[in-house]
Design a protein around this motif. Structure first.
Motif, PDB file in Angstrom:
ATOM      1  N   UNK A  72       0.850  -1.211   0.000  1.00 49.26           N
ATOM      2  CA  UNK A  72       0.000   0.000   0.000  1.00 49.26           C
ATOM      3  C   UNK A  72       0.869   1.239   0.000  1.00 49.26           C
ATOM      4  N   UNK A  73       0.693   2.070  -1.035  1.00 51.36           N
ATOM      5  CA  UNK A  73       1.542   3.253  -1.185  1.00 51.36           C
ATOM      6  C   UNK A  73       1.478   4.160   0.048  1.00 51.36           C
ATOM      7  N   UNK A  74       0.265   4.386   0.565  1.00 49.66           N
ATOM      8  CA  UNK A  74       0.117   5.320   1.688  1.00 49.66           C
ATOM      9  C   UNK A  74       0.887   4.816   2.914  1.00 49.66           C
ATOM     10  N   UNK A  75       0.869   3.506   3.144  1.00 48.08           N
ATOM     11  CA  UNK A  75       1.583   2.928   4.293  1.00 48.08           C
ATOM     12  C   UNK A  75       3.089   3.170   4.172  1.00 48.08           C
ATOM     13  N   UNK A  76       3.608   2.934   2.971  1.00 46.68           N
ATOM     14  CA  UNK A  76       5.055   3.041   2.765  1.00 46.68           C
ATOM     15  C   UNK A  76       5.495   4.502   2.876  1.00 46.68           C
ATOM     16  N   UNK A  77       4.706   5.383   2.285  1.00 48.30           N
ATOM     17  CA  UNK A  77       5.025   6.815   2.379  1.00 48.30           C
ATOM     18  C   UNK A  77       4.995   7.268   3.839  1.00 48.30           C
ATOM     19  N   UNK A  78       4.013   6.775   4.600  1.00 46.77           N
ATOM     20  CA  UNK A  78       3.915   7.155   6.017  1.00 46.77           C
ATOM     21  C   UNK A  78       5.114   6.623   6.797  1.00 46.77           C
ATOM     22  N   UNK A  79       5.581   5.435   6.454  1.00 47.63           N
ATOM     23  CA  UNK A  79       6.743   4.867   7.164  1.00 47.63           C
ATOM     24  C   UNK A  79       7.986   5.728   6.935  1.00 47.63           C
ATOM     25  N   UNK A  80       8.162   6.179   5.694  1.00 44.62           N
ATOM     26  CA  UNK A  80       9.321   7.037   5.399  1.00 44.62           C
ATOM     27  C   UNK A  80       9.163   8.379   6.125  1.00 44.62           C
ATOM     28  N   UNK A  81       7.950   8.941   6.093  1.00 43.28           N
ATOM     29  CA  UNK A  81       7.722  10.232   6.766  1.00 43.28           C
ATOM     30  C   UNK A  81       7.974  10.115   8.269  1.00 43.28           C
ATOM     31  N   UNK A  82       7.527   9.026   8.871  1.00 42.65           N
ATOM     32  CA  UNK A  82       7.750   8.821  10.315  1.00 42.65           C
ATOM     33  C   UNK A  82       9.245   8.708  10.616  1.00 42.65           C
ATOM     34  N   UNK A  83       9.958   8.027   9.727  1.00 42.27           N
ATOM     35  CA  UNK A  83      11.409   7.866   9.903  1.00 42.27           C
ATOM     36  C   UNK A  83      12.097   9.236   9.944  1.00 42.27           C
ATOM     37  N   UNK A  84      11.730  10.083   8.990  1.00 46.37           N
ATOM     38  CA  UNK A  84      12.382  11.394   8.885  1.00 46.37           C
ATOM     39  C   UNK A  84      11.953  12.292  10.047  1.00 46.37           C
ATOM     40  N   UNK A  89      16.486  11.973   8.899  1.00 47.33           N
ATOM     41  CA  UNK A  89      16.903  11.621   7.540  1.00 47.33           C
ATOM     42  C   UNK A  89      16.601  10.141   7.289  1.00 47.33           C
ATOM     43  N   UNK A  90      16.744   9.744   6.029  1.00 44.18           N
ATOM     44  CA  UNK A  90      16.686   8.314   5.683  1.00 44.18           C
ATOM     45  C   UNK A  90      17.932   8.037   4.854  1.00 44.18           C
ATOM     46  N   UNK A  91      18.908   7.381   5.451  1.00 47.85           N
ATOM     47  CA  UNK A  91      20.198   7.191   4.781  1.00 47.85           C
ATOM     48  C   UNK A  91      20.335   5.823   4.122  1.00 47.85           C
ATOM     49  N   UNK A  92      19.695   4.831   4.731  1.00 47.00           N
ATOM     50  CA  UNK A  92      19.790   3.450   4.221  1.00 47.00           C
ATOM     51  C   UNK A  92      18.396   2.838   4.239  1.00 47.00           C
ATOM     52  N   UNK A  93      18.034   2.151   3.158  1.00 45.29           N
ATOM     53  CA  UNK A  93      16.768   1.416   3.162  1.00 45.29           C
ATOM     54  C   UNK A  93      17.011   0.006   2.644  1.00 45.29           C
TER      55      UNK A  93
END
Ligand SMILES: NC(=O)c1ccc[n+]([C@@H]2O[C@H](COP(=O)([O-])OP(=O)(O)OC[C@H]3O[C@@H](n4cnc5c(N)ncnc54)[C@H](OP(=O)(O)O)[C@@H]3O)[C@@H](O)[C@H]2O)c1
Length: 259
Positions: A72-84, A89-93
């Protein structure tokens, strides 16, 4: 001599690992944290993710659990936003979440199992790549992404796994294309293709760990399946500054099965 346990290649970096509540993903998350990263562990099952966070914290590391379904796109985008939001930052995925629905010849695979594998293994990696790249290309230091494919994709042939193999071949090919598209954005993308690893996913129906060890003794050149630690070591290499000129590769870790 510096041992793996004393390396600190990810100090002050933030990593996100999908499918980090178990198996290979949990070991990758723990290894990144042991080398200094703040680690965001992503998956669908809260309890499993909390287990990974507890193991990292017990070892003195920093981790945060975020539930998300990678299809689910919204879930993945939210996970990245929460990380930042949390770590800056998000340096490694590491896009490791994946499922295997196999065992039957292709003609007998249900349409549901086809769509499940495609949705998680391919669309899940595509959506994660997009969300991660959108963030990383805004950062002065860019980022590094490692996708978990499989030797079942482009490297080897196995009966009863045509659909899964197609999804994993897609991950290998997607990795190369995305790597070329985004290296000039400062985002370095690679893949690791494990062969049989010591998690339940590599057990044949009805097989025990000891049956699998017997099978591996004769079937694999190394005489045993790979450990999750051996896969994690390859992932950390590709994600680290040891690999700054490694772009779009697909590193096989398979006990010599495809040598
Ligand atoms: N084990 C092997 O021999 C082997 C060999 C080659 C490649 N691989 C690949 O390595 C990766 C990890 O496998 P593994 O052996 O460690 O299996 P695993 O323990 O089943 O790990 C898969 C993880 O992915 C998560 N996941 C599944 N669907 C998800 C979704 N829609 N959204 C978010 N997370 C999801 C699962 O947690 P939830 O269900 O809680 O979400 C689970 O933690 C997979 O991509 C697999 O295809 C494994």
């Amino acid at each position: 001599m510096t041992t793996a346990a004393h390396r600190t290649r990810f100090t002050d970096r933030t990593a996100l690992v999908t499918g980090a509540g178990s198996g290979i993903g949990r070991t990758i998350a723990r290894a990144l944290a042991a080398e200094g990263a703040n680690v965001v562990v992503v998956g669908r099952g809260r309890e499993a993710l909390d287990g990974t966070v507890a193991l990292i914290e017990e070892a003195g590391g920093k981790a945060l659990a975020v539930t998300a379904d990678v299809s689910r796109a919204a879930d993945v985008q939210a996970a990245v936003a929460t990380t930042v939001d949390r770590f800056g930052s998000l340096d490694v995925a590491v896009n490791n979440a994946g499922v295997f629905r196999g065992g039957a010849p292709l003609a007998d695979l249900s349409e549901e199992d086809w769509h499940t594998q495609l949705g998680i293994n391919v669309t899940g990696v595509f959506l994660a790549l997009q969300a991660e790249i959108h963030q990383m290309r805004t950062q002065p230091n860019g980022g590094a992404i490692v996708n978990i494919a499989s030797t079942f994709g482009v490297h080897a042939r196995h009966p009863g796994a045509a659909a899964y193999a197609a999804t994993k071949a897609a991950v290998s090919v997607l990795t190369r294309g995305a790597a070329l598209d985004h290296i000039r954005d400062g985002v370095r993308i690679n893949a690791v293709s494990p062969g049989a690893v010591d998690t339940p996913m590599s057990l044949r129906p009805g097989e025990t760990d000891s049956d699998r060890a017997d099978r591996a003794r004769t079937a694999l050149p190394l005489g045993r399946v790979s450990t999750t630690h051996e896969v994690a070591a390859a992932v950390l290499y590709l994600a680290s500054d040891d690999a700054t000129s490694v772009v779009g590769t697909d590193l096989v870790v398979d006990s010599g099965a495809t040598a």
